[in-house]
Design an enzyme around this catalytic site. Structure first.
Site, mmCIF file in Angstrom:
data_model
loop_
_atom_site.group_PDB
_atom_site.id
_atom_site.type_symbol
_atom_site.label_atom_id
_atom_site.label_comp_id
_atom_site.label_asym_id
_atom_site.label_seq_id
_atom_site.Cartn_x
_atom_site.Cartn_y
_atom_site.Cartn_z
ATOM 1 N N LYS A 116 0.827 -1.222 0.000
ATOM 2 C CA LYS A 116 0.000 0.000 0.000
ATOM 3 C C LYS A 116 0.855 1.263 0.000
ATOM 4 C CE LYS A 116 -4.055 -2.101 2.334
ATOM 5 N NZ LYS A 116 -5.246 -1.722 1.548
ATOM 6 N N LYS B 7 -15.136 5.481 -0.648
ATOM 7 C CA LYS B 7 -15.707 6.288 0.442
ATOM 8 C C LYS B 7 -15.222 7.734 0.345
ATOM 9 C CE LYS B 7 -15.095 2.188 3.258
ATOM 10 N NZ LYS B 7 -14.136 1.624 4.242
HETATM 11 C C1 LIG Z 1 -12.973 0.981 4.091
HETATM 12 C C2 LIG Z 1 -12.132 0.549 5.230
HETATM 13 C C3 LIG Z 1 -10.964 -0.181 5.001
HETATM 14 C C4 LIG Z 1 -10.466 -0.513 3.609
HETATM 15 O O1 LIG Z 1 -9.665 0.555 3.140
HETATM 16 P P1 LIG Z 1 -8.749 0.388 1.826
HETATM 17 O O2 LIG Z 1 -8.236 1.762 1.616
HETATM 18 O O3 LIG Z 1 -9.660 -0.046 0.727
HETATM 19 O O4 LIG Z 1 -7.694 -0.583 2.151
HETATM 20 C C5 LIG Z 1 -10.197 -0.561 6.090
HETATM 21 N N1 LIG Z 1 -10.569 -0.254 7.347
HETATM 22 C C6 LIG Z 1 -11.691 0.470 7.607
HETATM 23 C C7 LIG Z 1 -12.023 0.793 9.014
HETATM 24 C C8 LIG Z 1 -12.509 0.877 6.559
HETATM 25 O O5 LIG Z 1 -13.617 1.570 6.833
#
Ligand SMILES: *Cc1c(COP(=O)(O)O)cnc(C)c1O
Length: 809
Positions: free
Chosen positions: A549, A655
């Site tokens: 990441k 999101k």
């Molecule tokens: C959406 C979410 C993730 C996933 O995030 P990515 O950026 O897609 O890895 C991980 N933890 C929480 C608490 C989330 O709400």
């Protein structure tokens, strides 16, 4: 029932008394939360019963979503929202001098997941219920959820997440629905002239007790079920009374070993570790879930032949893949069905989602460990493998390479992904590029043999929690502009496109963003005692800490910017607040070092008068769903900078977009589809493509050393990791430096550094053109409807599950 606030108020006061035996003045926020939660649960139970009755009466096809993780977060706020009770509740509580937000904050997050995979399962539950699809979750009721992260002296410290300590108002224990799950022992074959019967003996029995949580649909009276299983000892009383037999200690040990099964969530994301307890967890909930499904099915239907018509079982990643041999076991051993027919039923019922192509995440269980723990299941997998390889041999005679590459049991291991594809009717990836890589590379041979099984389902997130609930002001503004249609049809958000050029709408959107930034800034001030500039770019990277990441790439950019500011105090740039949130797996050394690095850098920059307020760096402790709900609405920039080809989809990216943040990202996962939706003018992309990355892996030619030698800015930044620049022990960050410089930078951080800093420069320029930036932001919201999990779930329902929408009442 709660139409007006007076009835709501009275009902609440009554519940307060009944639940806490206290009057309002004495009650804590938690007491009030419990009373309100209990009241909402009671209100829901009627709809719950009705939904189940309706499903039975319609004989509707039921979907069961099996997942080792459900990262639900808090339920009070989203339940009120979906029931349409938020306004009346808020008003009634206001009258009583109670702040609803305070009660919401009293709820512990249900953190029964690590990250994206677990949160996806939670978004899917919300969408299935909201779309009126009969779809239920099946998982484990972990006694301790994902650990609580504290930062002490810049280091991550893990604390147990005792989320059930004060009780859970939403769940209902169903002891009468408990089933037995069997481990260890041996299998005896009894042959008669009719057939061979397999008898599992000397096993250890574990009681699986279900706890049901209602999953409330948005404004539709549908209430589905999330069933989480808890492991308990069978016949505790008997065992403890057997002192005289001298096996008291054994009885205690048995009890503890059984309860251990549902005690903890493994905190590893995208990483496989061959622990026996983990395999126990997997079989435990899968066996309990399948037994319970078959029992329910039997009540209504005679023959199990119709199972695929009436039931779809979906397995979220390979963790629940033992659903395949377990269903075979029940059909053959308990129902007396022959192998071929059992196989047809099983493969017709089960479907599978692949979540990763990272080699270190691929599940494969040592044969001996497996056979010892699950002797009968092992036999069945062995037989599946024999038949599968024979079939391949018939189709591709002599092609040993192909067959051995596909075998389910090979090198003394059981390969769970192979079992998943062989034993299911569908395999899907979670973004287009990911599915393409599965077809072309990782699962190439499986794709040749079963092309019809492969399909793509690009992930989504529920716009109810992530926009309506997390960002009510923005949701209100959108509804004011385009009406409320987008709530049920998120694709209608494109109606916003004609407002992105509207100065008044832009101003209002800017106002909302600023107030959300103020809320986050207020939290930062309360918790970390320093101020961040509300006019600065809130540049956010929140997700699990993982090398692929590339939080390190973000850090190198910050260090470079810092260096440039020191070289040129008049540097023309927008002020920036770099915000991080991430948990590292407790045993993932480099990830933990990265957290220390971010915090050390933050300390230096935030206390350097020379940079003033131009850059700040914040690491937000304990990233989780409830914190995420505060972060996304306040973000200007979404960092999605994984090495191309490595992030299967990402959902954080969606999101952010839904809340008007602009993505800076690589052409990876769903970023590609976001790019296609919003167009190049509304996103900042950079870096190597997945093809280029693949070429390097295949043909070599990548040298991080060369990149270092040829880029003085990069040299300056990298050197400071190990030259005493940071006030830490000399080798504190050596492992990070070595991974980049000695081990040739497996994730191409240096390779993308120049392109990334260039993209950041463009972003900085765009941000300073306020009108332009707002237009980009609104366009992103407008195109985010595709990334609602409603769209994703409708695709699953139609293409994979054959499930229909059904209205209740
Ligand atoms: C959406 C979410 C993730 C996933 O995030 P990515 O950026 O897609 O890895 C991980 N933890 C929480 C608490 C989330 O709400």
């Amino acid at each position: 029932m709660f139409r007006d606030k007076e009835t709501f108020k009275n009902a609440f006061l009554e519940k307060m008394q009944a639940v806490c035996g206290k009057c309002l003045d004495e009650a804590t926020a938690f007491d009030k939360y419990m009373a309100l939660g209990g009241m909402i649960r009671d209100y829901t139970s009627r709809k719950w019963v009705k939904t189940n009755a309706r499903y039975l009466e319609e004989d509707a096809k039921q979907v069961y979503y099996f997942s080792l993780e459900f990262l639900l977060g808090r339920l009070l706020g989203s339940n009120l929202l979906n029931l349409g009770l938020t306004p009346v509740c808020r008003e009634a509580l206001d009258d009583l001098g109670i702040d609803l937000n305070e009660l919401e904050d009293a709820e512990a997050d249900a953190g029964l997941g690590n990250g994206g995979l677990g949160r996806l399962a939670a978004c899917f539950l919300d969408s299935m219920a909201s779309l009126g699809i009969p779809g239920h979750g099946c998982g484990i009721r972990y006694r301790y959820g994902f650990f609580e992260q504290r930062i002490v002296d810049g280091y991550q410290v893990e604390l147990p997440d005792n989320w059930l300590r004060d009780g859970n108002v939403w769940e209902l224990r169903k002891p009468d629905k408990a089933v037995e799950v069997r481990f260890y022992g041996a299998v005896r074959e009894e042959s008669s002239s009719e057939r061979t019967v397999f008898v599992h003996e000397n096993y250890q029995a574990v009681l699986a007790v279900p706890y049901d949580t209602p999953v409330i649909g948005y404004g539709n009276n549908t209430v589905n079920t999330l069933r989480l299983w808890s492991a308990e000892a069978v016949q505790t009383d008997f065992d403890f009374s057997s002192f005289s037999h001298g096996d008291y200690l054994q009885a205690v040990e048995y009890k503890y070993s059984v309860e251990a099964i549902s005690q903890i969530l493994y905190p590893d994301d995208n990483h496989y570790k061959g622990r026996e307890l983990r395999l126990k967890q997997q079989y435990f909930f899968v066996s309990a879930g399948i037994q319970s499904i078959v029992r329910t099915f039997r009540k209504k239907n005679g023959s199990l032949k119709q199972l695929p018509e009436k039931v779809a079982i979906h397995v979220n990643d390979t963790h629940p893949v033992l659903a395949i041999p377990e269903l075979m076991r029940i059909l053959i051993d308990e129902e007396g069905i022959g192998w071929d027919e059992a196989w047809e039923i099983t493969t017709g019922t089960i479907s599978y989602t692949n979540h990763t192509i990272l080699a270190e995440a691929m599940e494969k269980w040592p044969k001996d460990l497996f056979r010892n723990l699950l002797p009968r299941i092992y036999m069945i997998i062995h037989e599946i493998n024999e038949r599968f390889c024979r079939e391949l041999w018939d189709r591709y005679p002599g092609d040993w390479d192909m067959i051995s590459s596909m075998a389910i049991i090979a090198d003394n291991h059981i390969k769970m992904a192979h079992l998943a594809v062989a034993g299911s009717c569908s395999i899907n990836g979670v973004a287009r590029i990911h599915t393409d890589i599965l077809k072309r590379q990782e699962m190439k041979n499986f794709y040749i043999v079963y092309p019809h099984k492969f399909n793509n389902k690009t992930n989504g997130v529920t716009h109810r929690r992530w926009l309506m609930k997390a960002n009510p002001e923005l949701a209100g503004l959108i509804t004011e502009a385009i009406g409320p249609g987008w709530i049920r049809e998120p694709a209608e958000l494109t109606g916003l496109l004609k407002y992105s050029a509207d100065p008044s709408f832009r101003e209002q959107a800017a106002g909302v963003k600023k107030r959300n930034k103020a809320v986050l800034a207020g939290m930062i001030r309360d918790k970390y005692s320093f101020d961040v500039d509300l006019d600065s770019i809130f540049d956010v990277q929140v997700k699990r800490l993982h090398a692929y990441k590339r939080q390190i790439l973000n850090v190198l950019h910050i260090m470079d910017l810092y260096n440039r500011l020191l070289e040129n105090p008049n540097l023309d740039m927008a002020p920036r607040t770099f915000i991080f949130g991430a948990k590292a797996a407790p045993s993932y050394y480099q990830a933990k070092t990265t957290i220390k690095l971010i915090n050390t850098l933050a300390h230096i920059i935030n206390n350097d008068r020379r940079v003033g307020d131009r850059i700040k760096v914040v690491f937000l402790e304990n990233y989780r769903v409830s914190l995420a709900e505060m972060i996304f609405p306040a973000a200007d920039v979404s960092e999605q900078i994984s090495t191309a080809g490595k992030e299967a989809s990402g959902t954080g990216n969606m999101k952010f977009m839904l809340n008007g943040a602009i993505t800076i990202g690589t052409m990876d996962g769903a970023n590609i589809e976001i790019y296609e939706k919003v167009g190049p003018e509304n996103i900042f992309t950079f870096g190597l493509t997945a093809e280029e990355v693949m070429d390097y892996y295949r043909s070599g030619g990548y040298s991080s050393r060369d990149l270092y030698e040829n880029d003085s800015r990069l040299r300056l930044t990298l050197d400071s990791l190990v030259n005493g620049f940071f006030p830490v022990p000399a080798d504190e960050f050596r492992n990070i430096y070595n991974s980049l410089m000695v081990h040739n930078d497996e994730f191409f951080v240096l390779g993308d550094f120049a392109a990334y800093t260039a993209a950041q420069l463009n972003l900085d320029r765009a941000f300073r053109d306020k009108a332009k930036w707002l237009e980009m932001s609104i366009n992103n919201i407008a195109y985010a409807g595709t990334f609602s999990s409603d769209r994703t779930i409708l695709e699953y329902a139609k293409d994979i599950w054959g499930a229909r929408q059904l209205s209740v009442e």
